[in-house]
Design a protein around this motif. Structure first.
Motif, PDB file in Angstrom:
ATOM      1  N   PHE A 201     -14.724 -12.285   2.348  1.00 36.00           N
ATOM      2  CA  PHE A 201     -14.000 -11.020   2.461  1.00 36.00           C
ATOM      3  C   PHE A 201     -12.821 -10.934   1.505  1.00 36.00           C
ATOM      4  N   SER A 202     -11.900 -11.871   1.630  1.00 37.32           N
ATOM      5  CA  SER A 202     -10.645 -11.731   0.901  1.00 37.32           C
ATOM      6  C   SER A 202     -10.734 -12.236  -0.522  1.00 37.32           C
ATOM      7  N   TYR A 203     -11.602 -13.211  -0.787  1.00 37.85           N
ATOM      8  CA  TYR A 203     -11.638 -13.804  -2.105  1.00 37.85           C
ATOM      9  C   TYR A 203     -12.464 -12.980  -3.077  1.00 37.85           C
ATOM     10  N   SER A 204     -13.500 -12.296  -2.593  1.00 43.76           N
ATOM     11  CA  SER A 204     -14.530 -11.806  -3.502  1.00 43.76           C
ATOM     12  C   SER A 204     -14.381 -10.349  -3.895  1.00 43.76           C
ATOM     13  N   GLN A 205     -13.730  -9.526  -3.105  1.00 42.98           N
ATOM     14  CA  GLN A 205     -13.753  -8.106  -3.368  1.00 42.98           C
ATOM     15  C   GLN A 205     -12.349  -7.509  -3.410  1.00 42.98           C
ATOM     16  N   ASP A 206     -12.068  -6.761  -4.478  1.00 40.93           N
ATOM     17  CA  ASP A 206     -10.837  -5.988  -4.562  1.00 40.93           C
ATOM     18  C   ASP A 206     -10.990  -4.696  -3.769  1.00 40.93           C
TER      19      ASP A 206
ATOM     20  N   GLY B  81       2.894   8.406  -7.259  1.00 42.49           N
ATOM     21  CA  GLY B  81       1.850   8.736  -6.309  1.00 42.49           C
ATOM     22  C   GLY B  81       1.655   7.636  -5.290  1.00 42.49           C
ATOM     23  N   ILE B  82       0.972   7.998  -4.201  1.00 38.98           N
ATOM     24  CA  ILE B  82       0.646   7.041  -3.155  1.00 38.98           C
ATOM     25  C   ILE B  82      -0.671   7.455  -2.509  1.00 38.98           C
ATOM     26  N   ILE B  83      -1.469   6.466  -2.122  1.00 35.70           N
ATOM     27  CA  ILE B  83      -2.721   6.728  -1.424  1.00 35.70           C
ATOM     28  C   ILE B  83      -2.846   5.744  -0.267  1.00 35.70           C
ATOM     29  N   HIS B  84      -3.302   6.246   0.865  1.00 40.06           N
ATOM     30  CA  HIS B  84      -3.468   5.429   2.072  1.00 40.06           C
ATOM     31  C   HIS B  84      -4.929   5.520   2.506  1.00 40.06           C
ATOM     32  N   ARG B  85      -5.567   4.355   2.685  1.00 38.76           N
ATOM     33  CA  ARG B  85      -6.980   4.286   3.049  1.00 38.76           C
ATOM     34  C   ARG B  85      -7.134   3.572   4.383  1.00 38.76           C
ATOM     35  N   VAL B  86      -7.921   4.156   5.286  1.00 39.41           N
ATOM     36  CA  VAL B  86      -8.239   3.560   6.582  1.00 39.41           C
ATOM     37  C   VAL B  86      -9.753   3.411   6.663  1.00 39.41           C
ATOM     38  N   GLN B  87     -10.215   2.193   6.908  1.00 38.44           N
ATOM     39  CA  GLN B  87     -11.645   1.906   6.947  1.00 38.44           C
ATOM     40  C   GLN B  87     -12.049   1.399   8.326  1.00 38.44           C
ATOM     41  N   TRP B  88     -13.061   2.050   8.916  1.00 43.12           N
ATOM     42  CA  TRP B  88     -13.657   1.646  10.191  1.00 43.12           C
ATOM     43  C   TRP B  88     -12.639   1.556  11.325  1.00 43.12           C
TER      44      TRP B  88
ATOM     45  N   PHE C 189     -12.535  -4.438  13.491  1.00 41.45           N
ATOM     46  CA  PHE C 189     -12.434  -4.965  12.136  1.00 41.45           C
ATOM     47  C   PHE C 189     -11.881  -3.906  11.184  1.00 41.45           C
ATOM     48  N   SER C 190     -10.950  -3.100  11.637  1.00 37.08           N
ATOM     49  CA  SER C 190     -10.415  -2.024  10.809  1.00 37.08           C
ATOM     50  C   SER C 190      -9.576  -2.587   9.665  1.00 37.08           C
ATOM     51  N   ILE C 191      -9.581  -1.875   8.542  1.00 37.48           N
ATOM     52  CA  ILE C 191      -8.896  -2.310   7.324  1.00 37.48           C
ATOM     53  C   ILE C 191      -8.017  -1.167   6.835  1.00 37.48           C
ATOM     54  N   ASN C 192      -6.757  -1.463   6.515  1.00 37.70           N
ATOM     55  CA  ASN C 192      -5.821  -0.470   5.989  1.00 37.70           C
ATOM     56  C   ASN C 192      -5.367  -0.900   4.600  1.00 37.70           C
ATOM     57  N   THR C 193      -5.379   0.050   3.668  1.00 36.39           N
ATOM     58  CA  THR C 193      -5.003  -0.240   2.287  1.00 36.39           C
ATOM     59  C   THR C 193      -4.079   0.849   1.777  1.00 36.39           C
ATOM     60  N   GLN C 194      -2.995   0.439   1.091  1.00 33.97           N
ATOM     61  CA  GLN C 194      -2.076   1.389   0.464  1.00 33.97           C
ATOM     62  C   GLN C 194      -1.855   0.994  -0.999  1.00 33.97           C
TER      63      GLN C 194
ATOM     64  N   HIS D 134      -3.015  -4.591   1.361  1.00 37.87           N
ATOM     65  CA  HIS D 134      -4.355  -4.547   1.961  1.00 37.87           C
ATOM     66  C   HIS D 134      -4.333  -5.436   3.193  1.00 37.87           C
ATOM     67  N   LYS D 135      -4.645  -4.887   4.383  1.00 40.25           N
ATOM     68  CA  LYS D 135      -4.539  -5.651   5.622  1.00 40.25           C
ATOM     69  C   LYS D 135      -5.754  -5.441   6.503  1.00 40.25           C
ATOM     70  N   GLU D 136      -6.303  -6.553   7.021  1.00 39.66           N
ATOM     71  CA  GLU D 136      -7.402  -6.524   7.982  1.00 39.66           C
ATOM     72  C   GLU D 136      -6.807  -6.825   9.354  1.00 39.66           C
ATOM     73  N   THR D 137      -6.982  -5.920  10.303  1.00 37.73           N
ATOM     74  CA  THR D 137      -6.219  -5.967  11.539  1.00 37.73           C
ATOM     75  C   THR D 137      -6.633  -7.092  12.477  1.00 37.73           C
ATOM     76  N   ASN D 138      -7.902  -7.490  12.456  1.00 37.36           N
ATOM     77  CA  ASN D 138      -8.375  -8.488  13.407  1.00 37.36           C
ATOM     78  C   ASN D 138      -7.943  -9.901  13.026  1.00 37.36           C
ATOM     79  N   THR D 139      -8.206 -10.300  11.788  1.00 39.34           N
ATOM     80  CA  THR D 139      -7.872 -11.656  11.349  1.00 39.34           C
ATOM     81  C   THR D 139      -6.437 -11.776  10.846  1.00 39.34           C
ATOM     82  N   ARG D 140      -5.758 -10.644  10.671  1.00 33.95           N
ATOM     83  CA  ARG D 140      -4.385 -10.590  10.155  1.00 33.95           C
ATOM     84  C   ARG D 140      -4.314 -10.979   8.676  1.00 33.95           C
ATOM     85  N   TYR D 141      -5.464 -10.976   8.016  1.00 38.59           N
ATOM     86  CA  TYR D 141      -5.441 -11.214   6.566  1.00 38.59           C
ATOM     87  C   TYR D 141      -4.650 -10.109   5.885  1.00 38.59           C
ATOM     88  N   ASN D 142      -3.774 -10.489   4.946  1.00 35.84           N
ATOM     89  CA  ASN D 142      -2.931  -9.518   4.257  1.00 35.84           C
ATOM     90  C   ASN D 142      -2.814  -9.881   2.779  1.00 35.84           C
ATOM     91  N   LEU D 143      -2.988  -8.885   1.929  1.00 39.19           N
ATOM     92  CA  LEU D 143      -2.802  -9.037   0.482  1.00 39.19           C
ATOM     93  C   LEU D 143      -1.735  -8.061   0.026  1.00 39.19           C
TER      94      LEU D 143
END
Length: 325
Positions: free
Chosen positions: A16-21, A48-55, A60-65, A87-96
């Motif tokens: 998840f975190s290593y392979s995809q931007d 400018g600013i953009i906010h993305r909410v996935q699933w 396993f929701s993902i938020n990206t700004q 970039h943050k994944e809410t379940n595992t708390r992974y954050n970039l």
């Protein structure tokens, strides 16, 4: 059990975190997300600013700004700006989190045709919250006390920090543009294991917004062909579609596809993205929603909200030339 848990966690983080931007469906509304050649591209200050909410319906929701600000310096024919990605994944708390310094130089080839090479120097940090992982030898079964140390050979870092370098080429003519981007040129080491060596895969993108002159019927209105082809490691994606734009309103419809499927069960068409936008004075507002076409289930969709601002005397309408000085 402890070993199995660590192996599973590392495999998940690699996939998840290593392979995809992070990827944005509104790459044409905020092209700075895919090409730093747009730094200072309108001859003034812009942000400018953009906010993305996935699933959002899944655990396993993902938020990206993504946010940026840049300026054009006429005396050196250059644009300079900064951008930040979170970039943050809410379940595992992974954050970039990554901060970039962007620079673009402009060359006028002829008439209204411009070439803009650019570079970006970034500093990133990845965090997986391993401080909450409790290993077996940290527990005293007799007293119940928890030790802060472990002799486990697999010692995980809470975060990884690294420098990152990217480069882009951008060609612009009137309302049309075409670009190529390569990210992570230095392939930074992002291993979460002490003294580990996991190289971040380079990210390649070919993208553009090309006006279709045969269908042009008004200078302030136009139809555009949109595309963004991406590859990073074993992953690939191609977004393509069309956009209608006029002075204050735009609408686009794009298909997100997986051209070279990893296995027979992979979907060629993964989603349909609808994008609407309005312009008001110096601001542009965009909203997109992705309709999932795979079998992932009721995941709540993917949506993005964007706001951009351009100062100075540059026109801000959707149907005006993209390069207006």
């Amino acid at each position: 059990m402890r070993k199995i848990f660590i192996i599973i966690l590392l495999c998940f983080s690699s996939n998840f975190s290593y392979s995809q931007d992070p990827v944005f469906a509104q790459f044409f509304n905020i092209p700075e997300t895919v090409n730093t050649g747009f730094t200072g591209a309108y001859g003034n200050t812009k942000a400018g600013i953009i906010h993305r909410v996935q699933w959002p319906a899944l655990n396993f929701s993902i938020n990206t700004q993504f946010a940026y600000v840049d300026n054009w310096f006429e005396e050196i024919r250059s644009g300079v700006g900064i951008s930040i990605l979170n970039h943050k994944e809410t379940n595992t708390r992974y954050n970039l989190t990554q901060f970039n310094l962007n620079y673009a130089y402009e060359v006028q080839l002829f008439d209204d045709f411009y070439f803009r090479p650019s570079i970006a120097i970034g500093y990133g940090a990845k965090d997986f919250g391993f401080q909450n992982v409790l290993l077996e030898d940290q527990i005293n079964p007799f007293s119940g006390a928890i030790s802060t140390t472990t002799i486990d050979p697999t010692i995980l870092q809470d975060d990884v920090m690294y420098f990152d370098y990217s480069s882009s080429l951008l060609f612009m003519y009137d309302k049309s543009w075409f670009g190529i981007t390569v990210k992570h040129l230095n392939r930074p080491n992002i291993s979460l294991i002490y003294q580990g060596n996991t190289k971040l895969d380079m990210f390649f993108s070919v993208h553009g917004s090309l006006e279709m002159p045969l269908l042009k019927y008004d200078y302030d209105r136009g139809l555009f062909l949109l595309f963004n082809g991406m590859k990073q490691g074993e992953y690939n994606r191609l977004d393509f579609g069309g956009q209608y734009a006029q002075d204050w309103f735009t609408f686009a419809l794009l298909a997100a596809t997986n051209p070279s499927k990893a296995n027979l069960s992979s979907h060629l068409l993964t989603s349909i993205n609808a994008v609407v936008g309005v312009a008001w004075e110096d601001f542009r507002f965009g909203y997109s929603y992705s309709f999932n076409t795979s079998n992932i289930g009721r995941e709540g969709g993917v949506y993005e909200l964007s706001v951009t601002w351009r100062g100075g005397n540059s026109s801000n309408c959707f149907g005006c030339p993209i390069y207006a000085k």
